[in-house]
Design an enzyme around this catalytic site. Structure first.
Site, PDB file in Angstrom:
ATOM      1  N   PRO A   1       0.748  -1.211  -0.046  1.00 28.48           N
ATOM      2  CA  PRO A   1      -0.025  -0.136   0.185  1.00 28.48           C
ATOM      3  C   PRO A   1       0.770   1.338  -0.073  1.00 28.48           C
ATOM      4  O   PRO A   1       1.614   1.379   0.760  1.00 28.48           O
ATOM      5  CB  PRO A   1      -0.899  -0.263   1.305  1.00 28.48           C
ATOM      6  CG  PRO A   1      -0.822  -1.717   1.535  1.00 28.48           C
ATOM      7  CD  PRO A   1       0.442  -2.088   1.135  1.00 28.48           C
ATOM      8  N   GLU A   2       0.577   2.143  -0.792  1.00 27.12           N
ATOM      9  CA  GLU A   2       1.194   3.509  -1.173  1.00 27.12           C
ATOM     10  C   GLU A   2       0.402   4.634  -0.337  1.00 27.12           C
ATOM     11  O   GLU A   2      -0.607   4.164   0.549  1.00 27.12           O
ATOM     12  CB  GLU A   2       1.536   3.801  -2.255  1.00 27.12           C
ATOM     13  CG  GLU A   2       2.430   2.955  -3.187  1.00 27.12           C
ATOM     14  CD  GLU A   2       2.631   3.009  -4.535  1.00 27.12           C
ATOM     15  OE1 GLU A   2       2.665   4.171  -5.142  1.00 27.12           O
ATOM     16  OE2 GLU A   2       2.798   2.062  -5.394  1.00 27.12           O
TER      17      GLU A   2
ATOM     18  N   HIS B   1      -5.115 -15.917   9.069  1.00 28.98           N
ATOM     19  CA  HIS B   1      -4.219 -14.923   8.868  1.00 28.98           C
ATOM     20  C   HIS B   1      -4.508 -13.500   9.827  1.00 28.98           C
ATOM     21  O   HIS B   1      -3.879 -12.417   9.423  1.00 28.98           O
ATOM     22  CB  HIS B   1      -4.361 -14.348   7.395  1.00 28.98           C
ATOM     23  CG  HIS B   1      -3.937 -15.529   6.320  1.00 28.98           C
ATOM     24  ND1 HIS B   1      -2.821 -16.038   6.294  1.00 28.98           N
ATOM     25  CD2 HIS B   1      -4.655 -15.888   5.231  1.00 28.98           C
ATOM     26  CE1 HIS B   1      -2.578 -17.013   5.549  1.00 28.98           C
ATOM     27  NE2 HIS B   1      -3.806 -17.073   4.754  1.00 28.98           N
TER      28      HIS B   1
ATOM     29  N   ARG C   1       1.292 -12.241   4.682  1.00 24.40           N
ATOM     30  CA  ARG C   1       2.773 -12.534   4.763  1.00 24.40           C
ATOM     31  C   ARG C   1       3.378 -12.222   6.056  1.00 24.40           C
ATOM     32  O   ARG C   1       4.602 -12.674   6.084  1.00 24.40           O
ATOM     33  CB  ARG C   1       3.423 -11.633   3.498  1.00 24.40           C
ATOM     34  CG  ARG C   1       2.630 -11.884   2.099  1.00 24.40           C
ATOM     35  CD  ARG C   1       3.604 -11.136   1.137  1.00 24.40           C
ATOM     36  NE  ARG C   1       3.276 -11.459  -0.218  1.00 24.40           N
ATOM     37  CZ  ARG C   1       4.132 -11.073  -1.370  1.00 24.40           C
ATOM     38  NH1 ARG C   1       5.316 -10.581  -1.103  1.00 24.40           N
ATOM     39  NH2 ARG C   1       3.642 -11.300  -2.385  1.00 24.40           N
TER      40      ARG C   1
ATOM     41  N   ALA D   1     -12.070  26.883 -33.766  1.00 28.06           N
ATOM     42  CA  ALA D   1     -13.005  28.230 -33.115  1.00 28.06           C
ATOM     43  C   ALA D   1     -13.286  28.403 -31.828  1.00 28.06           C
ATOM     44  O   ALA D   1     -14.199  28.795 -31.336  1.00 28.06           O
ATOM     45  CB  ALA D   1     -14.385  28.460 -33.926  1.00 28.06           C
ATOM     46  N   THR D   2     -12.610  27.468 -30.938  1.00 25.75           N
ATOM     47  CA  THR D   2     -12.609  27.455 -29.537  1.00 25.75           C
ATOM     48  C   THR D   2     -11.748  28.515 -28.738  1.00 25.75           C
ATOM     49  O   THR D   2     -11.894  29.128 -27.618  1.00 25.75           O
ATOM     50  CB  THR D   2     -12.097  26.177 -28.846  1.00 25.75           C
ATOM     51  OG1 THR D   2     -10.850  25.846 -29.255  1.00 25.75           O
ATOM     52  CG2 THR D   2     -12.931  24.992 -29.146  1.00 25.75           C
TER      53      THR D   2
ATOM     54  N   LYS E   1      -7.961  29.426 -29.594  1.00 30.33           N
ATOM     55  CA  LYS E   1      -6.580  29.223 -29.331  1.00 30.33           C
ATOM     56  C   LYS E   1      -5.801  30.475 -29.643  1.00 30.33           C
ATOM     57  O   LYS E   1      -4.883  30.864 -28.900  1.00 30.33           O
ATOM     58  CB  LYS E   1      -6.127  28.145 -30.078  1.00 30.33           C
ATOM     59  CG  LYS E   1      -6.630  26.841 -29.775  1.00 30.33           C
ATOM     60  CD  LYS E   1      -5.855  25.566 -30.747  1.00 30.33           C
ATOM     61  CE  LYS E   1      -6.257  26.018 -32.180  1.00 30.33           C
ATOM     62  NZ  LYS E   1      -7.692  26.116 -32.706  1.00 30.33           N
ATOM     63  N   SER E   2      -6.387  31.310 -30.664  1.00 33.29           N
ATOM     64  CA  SER E   2      -5.646  32.609 -31.177  1.00 33.29           C
ATOM     65  C   SER E   2      -5.854  33.610 -29.772  1.00 33.29           C
ATOM     66  O   SER E   2      -4.912  34.451 -29.550  1.00 33.29           O
ATOM     67  CB  SER E   2      -6.190  33.161 -32.111  1.00 33.29           C
ATOM     68  OG  SER E   2      -7.502  33.555 -32.046  1.00 33.29           O
ATOM     69  N   THR E   3      -6.929  33.598 -28.943  1.00 31.94           N
ATOM     70  CA  THR E   3      -6.755  34.394 -27.784  1.00 31.94           C
ATOM     71  C   THR E   3      -5.846  34.230 -26.700  1.00 31.94           C
ATOM     72  O   THR E   3      -5.265  35.089 -26.128  1.00 31.94           O
ATOM     73  CB  THR E   3      -8.495  34.355 -27.275  1.00 31.94           C
ATOM     74  OG1 THR E   3      -9.415  34.633 -28.125  1.00 31.94           O
ATOM     75  CG2 THR E   3      -8.515  35.323 -26.080  1.00 31.94           C
TER      76      THR E   3
END
Length: 486
Positions: A2-3, A92, A111, A291-292, A294-296
């Site tokens: 387990p982390e 166990h 274990r 047209a989302t 990107k240029s802005t």
């Protein structure tokens, strides 16, 4: 083993289940698991109340009244669960804490690797493992300055470095593989070769990924279960660990598996390239739907004199009059896309955006030409030692550019906004606009592959603020507040 997310999930579950409970008796079925020796362990805990449960790295810290702390390490297979007193005990089960409310807190471990150590509260920081443990991976405790100083002093490969708990607490095999993939870092890359921007990326991704895994109640690969006996859910969201042979979710290249520091290690050979020399220039892939806006976003980068490679402009230039590209288009499409000897781009667009085969024919021509021009532009900026270069490419994923970037920023708006903006911008009918939108990878797919998403559905200033915040976070600019503080 387990982390951190799994141990934190257990801690939260146990807090709900047994926080405030009082221990009536303790039965130790495997004496080697506890310290001090079993009789003292039992005597010291009898009658004690669990006031709270903390966590440090992968260790659970049970806090009892009387300034007593039990340090518990689950190791490979350790589990806690709560059962009614007197119910059957599995073979166990190694330690049973009988509570005064008629329940039992049980520790099982197939274990027998797990350990519990009882000591005066405050003394746990002197234990091997805890005494040298690095900072917790949170915004407040895992700072960029700490990471940079630590990284500069080590020539180790990044994977074993991150697995070493003295550097950063709580990371294990799963989340190291995941965060290295997110950060585009090869698992064998030497720690002291990472540029600042990748250290910042890695820091952010470690914190983000562990928090997401905690929200997903941890990862169950073999046997992990929560304190409620339920499997975790985050294994359904892993991008590289356990995916050998499957397509990389970012670039499509098959995931490979190798061994690093005797640990199975999954990585993408295209996205996570090993670099013999430090590459100080960060390449940010900027994309979105047509047209989302990107240029802005590009305009904000240019405002700060950050170079932008415009793939659309390059695509236009490779079909300039007299170019090899135009000659190849003539051979492929004939005079139906030419008028008076000149390329009729509108006619070409009408053909390719309504026929997938024709679109592929065009991209087979322009793709290699655009790619070569982009590569040349990137090389030029690297020679000029640019800190950041933006690759503005609407087909970043489709054209295979994603693997050549260090981070991907996607600009989004609503589907209705996208349709209306495209119709207005290019003077298209609704059917024509929808056809062009459908010719690209769906915007949602791009968002799912993004590292950063910019919401461009509001004002230009709102969009600008988001971009400036990213630039500031990555260390490419300083905000006025930082300047005045300095």
């Amino acid at each position: 083993m387990p982390e951190l997310p799994e141990v934190e999930t257990v801690r939260r579950g146990l807090t709900r289940l047994v926080g405030g409970a009082t221990i009536q008796s303790v039965t130790v079925l495997y004496p080697k698991m506890v310290s001090p020796e079993a009789a003292t362990f039992v005597a010291d805990l009898t009658g004690k109340t669990i006031e709270k449960i903390d966590r440090r790295g992968k260790y659970l810290l049970f806090r009892f009244n009387g300034d007593l702390t039990m340090v518990s390490h689950l190791r490979m297979e350790g589990k806690y669960d709560v059962q009614p007193a007197g119910s059957p005990v599995t073979k166990h089960t190694h330690v049973v804490f009988t509570l005064t409310d008629g329940r039992e807190l049980r520790y099982t471990d197939t274990r027998k690797f797990g350990r519990m150590r009882l000591m005066a509260t405050g003394k746990e920081t002197t234990l091997p493992g805890l005494a040298t443990m690095g900072p917790e991976p949170t915004e407040a405790t895992l700072t960029f300055d700490y990471m940079k100083q630590r990284f500069q002093k080590s020539k180790k490969a990044i994977k074993p470095f991150l697995l070493d708990q003295s550097n950063i607490a709580g990371l294990g095999n799963i989340y190291v593989d995941e965060t290295l993939w997110m950060s585009r870092i090869h698992p064998l890359q030497e720690v002291n070769t990472l540029p600042d921007f990748q250290i910042r990326q890695l820091r952010e991704n470690i914190i983000k990924e562990l928090n997401m895994a905690i929200l997903g109640h941890g990862t169950t690969v073999h046997s992990f279960s929560t304190a409620f006996g339920e499997a975790g859910e985050f294994q359904n969201h892993l991008r590289v660990y356990g995916r050998k042979g499957l397509a990389c979710q970012r670039c499509g290249t098959p995931i490979e598996k190798t061994k690093v520091a005797q640990r199975g290690t999954a990585f993408c050979p295209a996205c996570q390239k090993y670099h013999k020399h430090v590459k100080q220039t960060m390449i940010l892939g900027l994309t979105g739907g047509i047209a989302t806006g990107k240029s802005t976003v590009s305009a904000v980068f240019r405002e700060f004199d950050i170079p932008v490679i415009d793939a659309d402009a390059i695509a236009h230039s490779v079909l300039a009059p007299g170019s090899d590209g135009v000659d190849q288009v003539w051979e492929a499409f004939g005079d139906r896309v030419f008028e008076a000897g000149k390329l009729n781009r509108k006619a070409l667009g009408h053909i390719v955006f309504n026929d997938a085969d024709e679109l592929k024919r065009l991209t087979d021509i322009t793709g290699p030409l655009i790619s070569a021009a982009i590569k040349a532009a990137v090389s030029t900026y690297r020679r000029k030692h640019a800190n950041l270069v933006v690759l503005d490419a609407p087909t970043l994923f489709e054209a295979g550019y994603a693997a050549k970037t260090n981070e991907i920023m996607v600009v989004k708006i609503s589907a209705a906004q996208q349709l209306q903006r495209l119709m207005a911008r290019d003077d298209l009918s609704e059917d024509q606009a929808e056809s062009r939108i459908k010719s690209q990878l769906p915007l949602q797919n791009k968002i799912e592959k993004a590292d950063v998403v910019i919401d461009n559905s509001g004002s230009v200033e709102t969009t600008r603020v988001q971009v400036v915040e990213w630039l500031d976070k990555m260390g490419f600019i300083k905000t006025p507040a930082e300047d005045s503080a300095g």
